[in-house]
Design a protein around this motif. Sequence first.
Motif, PDB file in Angstrom:
ATOM      1  N   HIS A 349     104.070  16.114  62.420  1.00  0.00           N
ATOM      2  CA  HIS A 349     103.447  17.500  62.441  1.00  0.00           C
ATOM      3  C   HIS A 349     102.454  17.533  63.230  1.00  0.00           C
ATOM      4  O   HIS A 349     101.649  16.530  63.525  1.00  0.00           O
ATOM      5  CB  HIS A 349     103.170  18.023  60.957  1.00  0.00           C
ATOM      6  CG  HIS A 349     102.222  17.241  60.385  1.00  0.00           C
ATOM      7  ND1 HIS A 349     102.406  17.039  59.123  1.00  0.00           N
ATOM      8  CD2 HIS A 349     100.939  16.773  60.647  1.00  0.00           C
ATOM      9  CE1 HIS A 349     101.311  16.242  58.510  1.00  0.00           C
ATOM     10  NE2 HIS A 349     100.398  16.313  59.742  1.00  0.00           N
ATOM     11  N   GLY A 350     102.162  18.851  63.900  1.00  0.00           N
ATOM     12  CA  GLY A 350     101.118  18.946  64.650  1.00  0.00           C
ATOM     13  C   GLY A 350     100.286  20.356  64.248  1.00  0.00           C
ATOM     14  O   GLY A 350     100.976  21.310  63.864  1.00  0.00           O
ATOM     15  N   ALA A 351      99.158  20.545  64.272  1.00  0.00           N
ATOM     16  CA  ALA A 351      98.613  21.751  63.778  1.00  0.00           C
ATOM     17  C   ALA A 351      97.333  21.815  65.021  1.00  0.00           C
ATOM     18  O   ALA A 351      96.488  20.655  65.228  1.00  0.00           O
ATOM     19  CB  ALA A 351      97.966  21.853  62.713  1.00  0.00           C
ATOM     20  N   THR A 352      97.092  22.950  65.649  1.00  0.00           N
ATOM     21  CA  THR A 352      96.250  23.250  66.226  1.00  0.00           C
ATOM     22  C   THR A 352      95.475  24.787  66.097  1.00  0.00           C
ATOM     23  O   THR A 352      96.252  25.526  65.560  1.00  0.00           O
ATOM     24  CB  THR A 352      96.330  23.215  67.907  1.00  0.00           C
ATOM     25  OG1 THR A 352      97.129  24.253  68.116  1.00  0.00           O
ATOM     26  CG2 THR A 352      96.744  21.904  68.371  1.00  0.00           C
ATOM     27  N   SER A 353      94.211  24.627  66.289  1.00  0.00           N
ATOM     28  CA  SER A 353      93.456  25.943  66.285  1.00  0.00           C
ATOM     29  C   SER A 353      92.253  26.203  67.218  1.00  0.00           C
ATOM     30  O   SER A 353      91.760  25.171  67.449  1.00  0.00           O
ATOM     31  CB  SER A 353      92.920  26.050  64.850  1.00  0.00           C
ATOM     32  OG  SER A 353      91.807  27.066  64.721  1.00  0.00           O
TER      33      SER A 353
ATOM     34  N   CYS B 414      96.921  11.091  62.419  1.00  0.00           N
ATOM     35  CA  CYS B 414      97.257  10.216  61.218  1.00  0.00           C
ATOM     36  C   CYS B 414      98.809   9.680  61.253  1.00  0.00           C
ATOM     37  O   CYS B 414      99.810  10.447  61.286  1.00  0.00           O
ATOM     38  CB  CYS B 414      97.148  10.781  59.864  1.00  0.00           C
ATOM     39  SG  CYS B 414      97.358  12.350  59.477  1.00  0.00           S
ATOM     40  N   PHE B 440      90.509  22.753  66.904  1.00  0.00           N
ATOM     41  CA  PHE B 440      90.964  21.375  66.151  1.00  0.00           C
ATOM     42  C   PHE B 440      92.432  21.332  66.580  1.00  0.00           C
ATOM     43  O   PHE B 440      93.289  22.070  66.749  1.00  0.00           O
ATOM     44  CB  PHE B 440      91.037  22.198  64.577  1.00  0.00           C
ATOM     45  CG  PHE B 440      89.855  22.336  63.820  1.00  0.00           C
ATOM     46  CD1 PHE B 440      88.563  21.866  64.277  1.00  0.00           C
ATOM     47  CD2 PHE B 440      89.829  22.948  62.605  1.00  0.00           C
ATOM     48  CE1 PHE B 440      87.201  22.062  63.790  1.00  0.00           C
ATOM     49  CE2 PHE B 440      88.604  23.129  61.800  1.00  0.00           C
ATOM     50  CZ  PHE B 440      87.410  22.601  62.396  1.00  0.00           C
ATOM     51  N   GLU B 441      92.538  19.895  66.200  1.00  0.00           N
ATOM     52  CA  GLU B 441      94.045  19.503  66.774  1.00  0.00           C
ATOM     53  C   GLU B 441      94.342  18.384  65.723  1.00  0.00           C
ATOM     54  O   GLU B 441      93.385  17.378  65.439  1.00  0.00           O
ATOM     55  CB  GLU B 441      93.968  18.557  68.289  1.00  0.00           C
ATOM     56  CG  GLU B 441      93.700  19.499  69.411  1.00  0.00           C
ATOM     57  CD  GLU B 441      93.561  18.722  70.580  1.00  0.00           C
ATOM     58  OE1 GLU B 441      94.354  18.398  71.081  1.00  0.00           O
ATOM     59  OE2 GLU B 441      92.138  18.844  71.041  1.00  0.00           O
ATOM     60  N   HIS B 442      95.475  18.451  65.201  1.00  0.00           N
ATOM     61  CA  HIS B 442      95.953  17.520  64.188  1.00  0.00           C
ATOM     62  C   HIS B 442      97.311  16.967  64.654  1.00  0.00           C
ATOM     63  O   HIS B 442      98.361  17.882  64.962  1.00  0.00           O
ATOM     64  CB  HIS B 442      96.083  18.056  63.023  1.00  0.00           C
ATOM     65  CG  HIS B 442      96.537  17.358  61.966  1.00  0.00           C
ATOM     66  ND1 HIS B 442      95.730  16.780  60.975  1.00  0.00           N
ATOM     67  CD2 HIS B 442      97.832  17.043  61.375  1.00  0.00           C
ATOM     68  CE1 HIS B 442      96.411  16.116  60.097  1.00  0.00           C
ATOM     69  NE2 HIS B 442      97.647  16.306  60.699  1.00  0.00           N
ATOM     70  N   GLU B 443      97.534  15.703  64.660  1.00  0.00           N
ATOM     71  CA  GLU B 443      98.692  15.104  64.788  1.00  0.00           C
ATOM     72  C   GLU B 443      99.152  14.209  63.903  1.00  0.00           C
ATOM     73  O   GLU B 443      98.562  13.131  63.460  1.00  0.00           O
ATOM     74  CB  GLU B 443      98.657  14.372  66.143  1.00  0.00           C
ATOM     75  CG  GLU B 443      99.048  15.036  67.303  1.00  0.00           C
ATOM     76  CD  GLU B 443      98.902  14.112  68.626  1.00  0.00           C
ATOM     77  OE1 GLU B 443      99.195  12.935  68.483  1.00  0.00           O
ATOM     78  OE2 GLU B 443      98.025  14.710  69.533  1.00  0.00           O
ATOM     79  N   ALA B 444     100.525  14.222  63.364  1.00  0.00           N
ATOM     80  CA  ALA B 444     100.808  13.205  62.448  1.00  0.00           C
ATOM     81  C   ALA B 444     102.217  12.684  62.923  1.00  0.00           C
ATOM     82  O   ALA B 444     103.266  13.307  63.241  1.00  0.00           O
ATOM     83  CB  ALA B 444     100.627  13.529  61.004  1.00  0.00           C
TER      84      ALA B 444
END
Lengths: 410, 504
Positions: A349-353, B414, B440-444
């Motif tokens: 999954h990826g989420a950015t803001s 993560c 903000f950047e989030h990768e899993a």
Amino acid sequence: MSIALQPTAAEQAFGMSLPHRRMEEWRWTDLRARLDKPYPSIDTAVDEKSVARIMAASPLAGIAKYRAVFVNGKFDATNSTIPALLPSVIPAQAGIHLSIKENRVQSDSRLRGNDDGVDDPLVVLNTSLKPEGVTLHFSSNITVLVEIMHIATNAAPRAVALRNHIEVAAGASATIIETFIGEGDYVLSSVTELELGEGARLDRIKLEWESAKANHLSQVVATLAKDARLNEFTLTSGAALNRQNGTYTFVGQNADAKISGAYLLNGKQHADTCLVVDHKVPHCTSRELFKCVMDDHARGIFQGKVIVRKHAQKTDGKQSSHALLLSETAEFDAKPELEIYADDVVCGHGATSGDINPDHLFYLRSRGIPEAEAKSLLIAAFVGEAFDNVENDDVRAALVNFAEDWLRQK
Amino acid sequence: MADQDTIDLVKTIEVDKYKYGFETDIESDYAPKGLNEDIVRFISAKKGEPAWMLEWRLEAYRAWTHMEEPTWAKVHYPKIDFQDLYYYAAPKSMAAPKSLDEIDPKLLETYAKLGIPLKEQEILAGVRKQGEKSTLDDDGNEVTAGRVAIDAVFDSVSVVTTFKAELAKAGVIFCSISEALREHPILVKQYLGSVVPAGDNYYAALNAGVFSDGSFVYVPPGVRCPMELSTYFRMNAKNTGQFERTLIIADKGSYVSYLEGCTAPTREESQLHAAVVELIALDDAEIKYSTVQNWYPGDAEGKGGVYNFVTKRGDCRGARSKISWTQVETGSAITWKYPSCILRGESSRGEFYSIAISNGRQQVDSGTKMIHLGKNSSSRIVSKGIAAGRSDNTYRGLVSAHRKALNARNFTQCDSLLIGDQCGAHTVPYIEAKTSTAIFEHEATTSKISDDQMFYCMSRGLSQEEAVALFVNGFVRDVLQQLPMEFMAETQKLIGISLEGSVG
């Protein structure tokens, strides 16, 4: 923590306790606090002129050939354009069977929102409001569009409910539009069940453009049999408070679900999408893509959970949610969750803001595009990625137009 | 080759054999079993604490009695009977050791067995040969930078702190927290509970009431701590909970690197460990906190093992301060641990690097919180979870930006690796952006070692175990590199041991 709370006026009117922020799935949407007055379930006199006006204002007006219209939770035969109504059969060669059900309340086990046997509060609420709705059964390849439209007219605060059941038989295919549009202050509770047979294919487009004071609470419960293919798109732009739950369960192998959506929010709008994709069997694919644009004080929330059960090997699940915050006071919260019990899977999954990238803006301006236009272009490109998942050209064009209008009004 | 070491180690150790599971036969002083205000008073009196400290403890204990045990973590265990535990256990011979000579040789032996030669280091550093640091240079095989000062904690008390004298020369205070309460009460009073308040959460409140020892570090302004500081925690006594409290203060412009290691004997019944760690970084200060947690994980059927319920939080209080958490979690039956950073200072930075490995029936629910409050604050999260056997491994993290945290920046990655089809890997990130200027950047990702990768390695003559070790070490490399040099090699071995028996 279990604290006995005094029921609020809204809770008394509904006869049930509402979810609140102490509950994990509702931490960002405190429904109990948001519904600050009673919304009784009452019949409202319908003014035909305003129904006609609201219908004409729909961004998707005139696209669908067949239309089942509900006004304030009641079936509206005059505005519906399905030949041969109650008891309800469309000419057999069309391959669509439709029936209108009144006060459809049934205890369907698939409507249980979660595995611990507790019904989802939105389903409980819907059931308690004695919803009407349609059952659509597609048994062959249907190329014409079918729309289920709900219209709320301006009247005293009230609660209205709708429960639809859409079945696509083995090998059949269909495209369905659900439109929610209205005026005034109300709670709209909607439950849609989607049942896809073996090799079935369903495109579903939902447009939520409720009145600026409305509270839109909806739940989708979908099951996909072997080789089924679901392509769903939701555009969320209306309502003061929007909460959309979705549960998608794979029960047959090699099925594919594409769930996408876009938010166009401003003012003090609040939209919360909470999806659960449950991979119960091997070899299924799921894709989630949400593009959220928030301006002013708007708050967008995306909660997505992908569950891969034991033995659901070769699952391919991807989830992404991206937010574009156009004002310093806008807010985006996300909880993209993975729960995986099988080892041979590819999940991510990826989420950015963030804000509009200043480099992108600079690039366009250096090419002679004025700032406002450059911004619009970038925003349109940002949400456009989600719109691309809509396969029907007419619908996609109408939605893109709608988005452009929204941007222009900014 | 480090990878080869891992494989060799895995081979030499039988499945289900926890290397540090031995028990030290030593007489201990216990407080009476159970928990009530008198026990709190007993512990406080044992430590000779000032009155305000006792008041603080009692307040925390009273708050705890009204709190409910948290159940939101993805872990399952039988309810803990808090009245069936000893809250204080100290080796009897340990009344008040002035120097290493007075310490029970059995204790020193225990630490030597764990590979922590307190005595040698003390002699080398020379508590008795103070000022004669030339002996070290003459030896030629010991480099000053390679040395580590250790605070060794045995059950409820700190046994010994090494290199104290040399640290004192630099102005660094490194001692047990009991000692700090006696000798530096003003510093302790000013900072204790300022990051993790006494009533913060269920286990933090319990800890505040009954904590018995831990480490205290104060680095004065502008000082770069001359060596790595380290605490070694050992649980030995039966039915005992270990509650230690660590407080590290890095004053303006200072730097300190701190490492903590943990082991416990193999026991049939579970042991409770509820620690609190508070870090405070003032302007321009930097704290690097590394943990190698290897508590007894229980046997293959999930019997025994340590319940590790820890609250760790760092406060980047000053501008341009930095706190970096690095953790290697291989032990414990149940881990419930979220080292966090409150990024209060302008341009402050928080980092979290984690390797969490679960095997057997272990349950890990770990992650971090990065709370952006200051302008231009930035944070980075790299979490690598490896689940094998029948374990469950959860990453749970929060990244939030306050409305005033302009230009906050976060990058989160993560990744989970699953070995075997009986385990679970879960990711539960929370992202809250309250300002548009935050990026903000989030990768899993979740994956397994693919057949192609295995085939490639095995076709080049690697055995299955070697190939897996190679991939795992590659998978965790980003985090390993953040560990102090001394512990990198050891950690690689530990990773190998933790995954033993999970292949094939």
